[in-house]
Design a protein around this motif. Structure first.
Motif, short mmCIF file in Angstrom:
data_model
loop_
_atom_site.label_atom_id
_atom_site.label_comp_id
_atom_site.label_asym_id
_atom_site.label_seq_id
_atom_site.Cartn_x
_atom_site.Cartn_y
_atom_site.Cartn_z
N ARG A 107 0.84 -1.21 0.00
CA ARG A 107 0.00 0.00 0.00
C ARG A 107 0.86 1.25 0.00
O ARG A 107 0.60 2.21 -0.73
CB ARG A 107 -0.91 0.00 1.23
CG ARG A 107 -1.94 1.14 1.25
CD ARG A 107 -2.37 1.49 2.64
NE ARG A 107 -1.28 2.04 3.42
CZ ARG A 107 -0.82 3.30 3.31
NH1 ARG A 107 -1.34 4.13 2.43
NH2 ARG A 107 0.18 3.71 4.07
N SER A 108 1.92 1.25 0.83
CA SER A 108 2.81 2.40 0.92
C SER A 108 3.52 2.65 -0.42
O SER A 108 3.59 3.79 -0.90
CB SER A 108 3.84 2.17 2.03
OG SER A 108 4.73 3.25 2.11
N LYS A 109 4.03 1.58 -1.03
CA LYS A 109 4.68 1.71 -2.33
C LYS A 109 3.69 2.21 -3.38
O LYS A 109 4.00 3.05 -4.22
CB LYS A 109 5.24 0.35 -2.79
CG LYS A 109 6.61 -0.01 -2.22
CD LYS A 109 7.01 -1.41 -2.68
CE LYS A 109 8.45 -1.73 -2.31
NZ LYS A 109 9.39 -1.20 -3.27
N PHE A 110 2.48 1.68 -3.29
CA PHE A 110 1.42 2.05 -4.23
C PHE A 110 1.10 3.54 -4.11
O PHE A 110 0.97 4.25 -5.12
CB PHE A 110 0.19 1.20 -3.90
CG PHE A 110 -1.02 1.51 -4.74
CD1 PHE A 110 -1.07 1.15 -6.07
CD2 PHE A 110 -2.12 2.14 -4.19
CE1 PHE A 110 -2.19 1.42 -6.84
CE2 PHE A 110 -3.24 2.41 -4.94
CZ PHE A 110 -3.27 2.05 -6.27
N GLN A 111 1.01 4.03 -2.88
CA GLN A 111 0.67 5.43 -2.65
C GLN A 111 1.81 6.35 -3.10
O GLN A 111 1.58 7.47 -3.55
CB GLN A 111 0.39 5.65 -1.16
CG GLN A 111 -0.57 6.80 -0.87
CD GLN A 111 -1.98 6.52 -1.39
OE1 GLN A 111 -2.57 5.51 -1.09
NE2 GLN A 111 -2.50 7.43 -2.19
N ASP A 112 3.05 5.85 -2.95
CA ASP A 112 4.22 6.68 -3.27
C ASP A 112 4.73 6.47 -4.69
O ASP A 112 5.74 7.07 -5.07
CB ASP A 112 5.37 6.37 -2.29
CG ASP A 112 5.00 6.69 -0.86
OD1 ASP A 112 4.07 7.50 -0.66
OD2 ASP A 112 5.62 6.12 0.06
N ALA A 113 4.08 5.58 -5.46
CA ALA A 113 4.58 5.27 -6.80
C ALA A 113 4.70 6.54 -7.63
O ALA A 113 3.76 7.34 -7.75
CB ALA A 113 3.64 4.29 -7.50
N LEU A 114 5.90 6.75 -8.19
CA LEU A 114 6.18 7.99 -8.93
C LEU A 114 5.82 7.89 -10.39
O LEU A 114 5.84 8.88 -11.11
CB LEU A 114 7.67 8.34 -8.78
CG LEU A 114 8.14 8.62 -7.35
CD1 LEU A 114 9.65 8.83 -7.34
CD2 LEU A 114 7.44 9.84 -6.79
N ASN A 115 5.53 6.69 -10.89
CA ASN A 115 5.20 6.56 -12.30
C ASN A 115 4.03 5.61 -12.47
O ASN A 115 3.70 4.81 -11.59
CB ASN A 115 6.40 6.06 -13.10
CG ASN A 115 6.89 4.71 -12.62
OD1 ASN A 115 6.21 3.71 -12.74
ND2 ASN A 115 8.09 4.69 -12.03
N CYS A 116 3.39 5.68 -13.62
CA CYS A 116 2.17 4.92 -13.85
C CYS A 116 2.45 3.41 -13.91
O CYS A 116 1.58 2.61 -13.56
CB CYS A 116 1.48 5.39 -15.12
SG CYS A 116 2.53 5.47 -16.56
N ASN A 117 3.65 3.01 -14.32
CA ASN A 117 3.96 1.59 -14.36
C ASN A 117 3.95 0.98 -12.96
O ASN A 117 3.46 -0.13 -12.76
CB ASN A 117 5.32 1.36 -15.02
CG ASN A 117 5.28 1.63 -16.51
OD1 ASN A 117 4.44 1.09 -17.22
ND2 ASN A 117 6.16 2.49 -16.99
N GLY A 118 4.50 1.72 -11.99
CA GLY A 118 4.50 1.23 -10.62
C GLY A 118 3.10 1.05 -10.09
O GLY A 118 2.78 0.03 -9.45
N VAL A 119 2.22 1.99 -10.36
CA VAL A 119 0.82 1.90 -9.90
C VAL A 119 0.13 0.70 -10.53
O VAL A 119 -0.52 -0.10 -9.86
CB VAL A 119 0.07 3.21 -10.25
CG1 VAL A 119 -1.42 3.06 -9.97
CG2 VAL A 119 0.64 4.38 -9.48
N ARG A 120 0.27 0.57 -11.83
CA ARG A 120 -0.40 -0.51 -12.57
C ARG A 120 0.03 -1.89 -12.07
O ARG A 120 -0.80 -2.79 -11.85
CB ARG A 120 -0.07 -0.35 -14.06
CG ARG A 120 -0.60 -1.41 -14.97
CD ARG A 120 -0.20 -1.12 -16.41
NE ARG A 120 1.22 -0.89 -16.54
CZ ARG A 120 2.13 -1.87 -16.58
NH1 ARG A 120 1.76 -3.12 -16.48
NH2 ARG A 120 3.41 -1.58 -16.72
#
Length: 755
Positions: A79-92
């Motif tokens: 969740r923390s990584k997801f919230q802090d993801a700096l690019n759309c690939n990380g979120v996806r």
């Protein structure tokens, strides 16, 4: 144990002869349960090997049976990584991981649906004219794409466990699609929605996604599911900013007929996702990239789809995601990894693209030429050229003929003339399209004596000052001076690229002396082109280096490119366009580099100011009383602090001076940039206005046939030149936009704009 996690699902020594996914998971779990302090590594593997997420999700579910606290921490980290993801690939990718964790009973399905609904709500708000900003539709589309792209991995479980909730999400997505701005053609999001609809009607069966958790379902169902949350998502202001931040992942090139890829619609999407993810995360390791692309966890063959996906990335506009050389190397490694299958697929792709070459964007044609020549140079230049021998019967401006001509010219650069001639022995007529074999064109009918004197002076290492004095004293016209001096110096530097650079570095002042203004610089460029008329590469290199040493300006290069002699060959050769591309690129790179340097220096200023403030604060605590240190404090420490304070101050002043100097250079470079684009588009406008028909002209609907080309020369010239206008405008849109009002007012006539 790290190797076991990395290689799970692969045919690798770590797992012996077993290729059974269940064996892999059990073996890996047996080791991983003893290494639970390394949850970060497991998450990193899931992020950077996303095609293996089903395996990692099942591992997390099994660990959850023995150590709920560990998995709870893992979910929180996600969740923390997801919230802090700096690019759309990380979120996806993290959303995909959460979906698979839900399948493995480590995450509550309601919790995942909550995340989907936040994404859906944020998308709807973004395109709302009152509450959001419709210009940021690329961002909203990305949010919806994230939801839809999770469903092949977990749609069946969501429909089974929370049918009403997932139905509500699907209705919301359909409502969003009805209010968004639509393109004339079906775009990526609409296409994905159609594929998900087909998947839903097929009972959510996906052949390309390993259902590894089903092998352990009886165990996983007893685990405790955790929750995850997500805050509302942002949107911005400028459409261009949104397109840069949320680019479309793929623009499909339908190279092959559908019979070559008999896949379910959703399987095509999933395998594309796998391939794009591998290309993304292994862009610095071509051999690993090829290895993972060959070993995807699917049961069917996908060579044709792999080729289409790579070419779609290589030819993506305005820029490919990575440097074109990366895709070239990956294709080479795939041909070596699958020697019985992939070379034939690549050859089929080349043939298909060659048939459509007249319809390809000019930037795509250039990239295809560069890729194909580079590719052939790694395979002994072997190609069945006899298949394309018919291009000799086409007019010299036909795109297919020009393509073959430019590929052969690039091959000569990568090898040598005789080798390339030998490679086309099955189609000897194509020798007509090879570049001339001759070397430099050193031809001085007048001035041979003076040239000889200059040659002797250079060989005798006479100082530049004396050579300039000798030129001033020599009694012959200015134009003759320029011709003799330039031809002689180029001839001295003609043995190799290194010789040329050495001559320009040592005798650049001599050239500057005889070419002080733009008109003389144009004559200088013309002399370079004449001297190297048989070698396009050396012409481009010489002019590019002269611009680097500021012997010629970018404006002089633009004026030379648009001289009558060059304009007449715009549609038959890449020679003038290569010189122009180099000049515009170098100008842009100067500005880009200066901006990066200034940003870096300003960060250094902040650091230096913080350091100085710390020293000042420490020094104030060691205040002096009547000129003496406060009792109990160390005078030596006070001296050290003073020295540090002075050093910090000096560093700060030095950095500030550097910033001022760089900003002055940036202001100058920005002015040069504006002048360049104004002149470039004015030149395009002038030559097109002279040649464009005054009535309507369907420039985009040219007809091409396999054994003929019925587009006239004038029309082809207009098509080609307008294509280059589009290519330059697209590539440098950000820089051009800053000057668009001036361009619109001063440069672009209505005819030019409508064309």
């Amino acid at each position: 144990w790290r190797s076991l996690i990395l290689r799970i699902g692969d045919k690798s020594p770590e797992y012996g002869t077993s290729s059974d996914f269940k064996d892999h998971i059990e073996t890996c779990f047996g080791v991983l349960r003893r290494e639970l302090d390394n949850s970060e590594f497991l998450l990193t593997c899931a992020e950077q090997l996303p095609h293996k997420i089903p395996f990692y999700g099942t591992l997390i579910g099994l660990i959850n049976l023995e150590n709920e606290d560990f998995v709870k921490r893992l979910v929180e980290q996600t969740r923390s990584k997801f919230q802090d993801a700096l690019n759309c690939n990380g979120v996806r990718i993290l959303m995909r991981l959460m979906t698979v964790m839900m399948c493995s009973k480590a995450l509550q399905p309601n919790s995942l649906v909550d995340v989907f609904e936040i994404f859906l709500s944020s998308a709807a708000t973004t395109v709302d004219e009152e509450k959001g900003n419709p210009l940021w539709q690329p961002c909203a589309d990305f949010y919806i794409t994230c939801i839809l792209s999770c469903l092949p991995w977990g749609g069946a479980e969501l429909v089974e466990q929370v049918p009403e909730d997932i139905e509500r999400v699907m209705v919301g997505i359909e409502a969003y699609l009805s209010i968004r701005f639509e393109n004339d053609d079906k775009d990526f999001l609409e296409d994905l929605w159609d594929r998900i609809q087909v998947l839903s009607s097929n009972g959510w069966k996906v052949e390309s996604v390993p259902r590894t958790h089903l092998s352990f379902e009886a165990q996983l169902v007893t685990g405790k599911s955790h929750t995850v949350s997500c805050s509302n998502l942002p949107f911005g202001k400028e459409k261009h900013e949104a397109e840069l931040k949320y680019p479309q992942r793929i623009r499909r090139l339908n190279i092959f007929p559908s019979s070559k890829m008999e896949l379910q619609p959703i399987d095509r999407f999933v395998v594309e996702e796998y391939l794009l993810d591998v290309l993304l995360y292994f862009n610095g390791s071509r051999k690993e990239c090829a290895s993972f692309m060959v070993g995807l966890p699917v049961s069917f063959r996908y060579e044709y789809l792999m080729a289409e996906t790579i070419f779609s990335q290589l030819l993506m506009l305005p820029q490919p995601p990575f440097k074109p050389a990366y895709y070239t190397l990956v294709i080479i490694d795939l041909c070596k990894a699958l020697p019985g299958a992939f070379p034939a697929v690549v050859a089929g792709a080349v043939r298909a693209l060659f048939e459509k070459i007249a319809d390809l964007d000019m930037e795509c044609r250039t990239r295809l030429i560069l890729w194909f020549s580079h590719h052939l140079s790694n395979f002994q230049f072997i190609w069945p050229w006899e298949e394309w021998a018919y291009v000799l019967d086409l007019p010299r401006w036909a795109p297919q003929r020009v393509f073959v001509q430019e590929v052969l010219e690039r091959e000569v650069r990568l090898s040598y003339w005789d080798k390339v001639k030998q490679s086309i022995e099955n189609a000897p007529g194509l020798e007509e399209l090879l570049p001339p074999k001759g070397g430099p064109n050193f031809n001085l009918e007048d001035g041979k004596e003076l040239s000889g004197q200059l040659n002797d002076m250079v060989k005798g290492k006479v100082p530049v000052r004396e050579i300039i004095s000798w030129i001033d004293e020599s009694v012959f016209s200015n134009n003759s001076t320029l011709r003799v001096v330039v031809q002689t110096l180029l001839n001295i530097g003609s043995k190799s690229f290194t010789h040329l650079i050495t001559v320009l570095e040592r005798y650049g002042q001599v050239i500057s002396k005889i070419c002080p203004d733009e008109d003389k610089q144009i004559m200088l460029i013309a002399e370079v082109s004449s001297f190297w008329k048989s070698n396009t590469q050396m012409t481009a290199i010489a002019i590019d280096r002269m611009m680097s040493y500021r012997l010629v300006s970018n404006l002089a290069i633009v004026r030379w490119v648009f001289s009558e002699e060059n304009v007449e060959q715009f549609h038959t050769t890449d020679r003038p366009w290569e010189v122009l591309r180099n000049a515009v690129s170098k100008t842009y790179n100067r500005i880009s580099d200066l901006r990066k340097e200034i940003t870096s220096l300003k960060r250094n200023i902040s650091s230096a100011e913080e350091a100085k403030a710390e020293v000042d604060a420490a020094e104030s605590k060691l205040a002096l009383v009547d000129g003496e240190p406060v009792i109990g404090e160390n005078p030596a420490r006070l001296n050290r602090l003073k020295l540090r304070a002075e050093k910090a101050k000096d560093e700060l002043v030095s950095i500030q001076e550097s910033v001022e100097a760089k900003e002055a250079l940036l202001a100058r470079a920005t002015d040069e940039n504006e002048a360049l684009f104004l002149l470039l588009f004015k030149s395009f406008s002038n030559v097109l206005t002279d040649r464009l028909p005054k009535g309507s002209m369907e420039l985009d609907n040219e007809n091409s046939q396999s054994n003929g080309y019925n587009v006239g020369e004038k029309e082809q010239w207009c098509i080609t030149t307008l294509s280059y206008v589009k290519a330059f405008s697209r590539q440098y849109a950000t820089e051009i936009w800053a000057h668009i009002e001036k361009l619109d007012a001063e440069v672009l006539p209505p005819l030019f704009r409508s064309a």
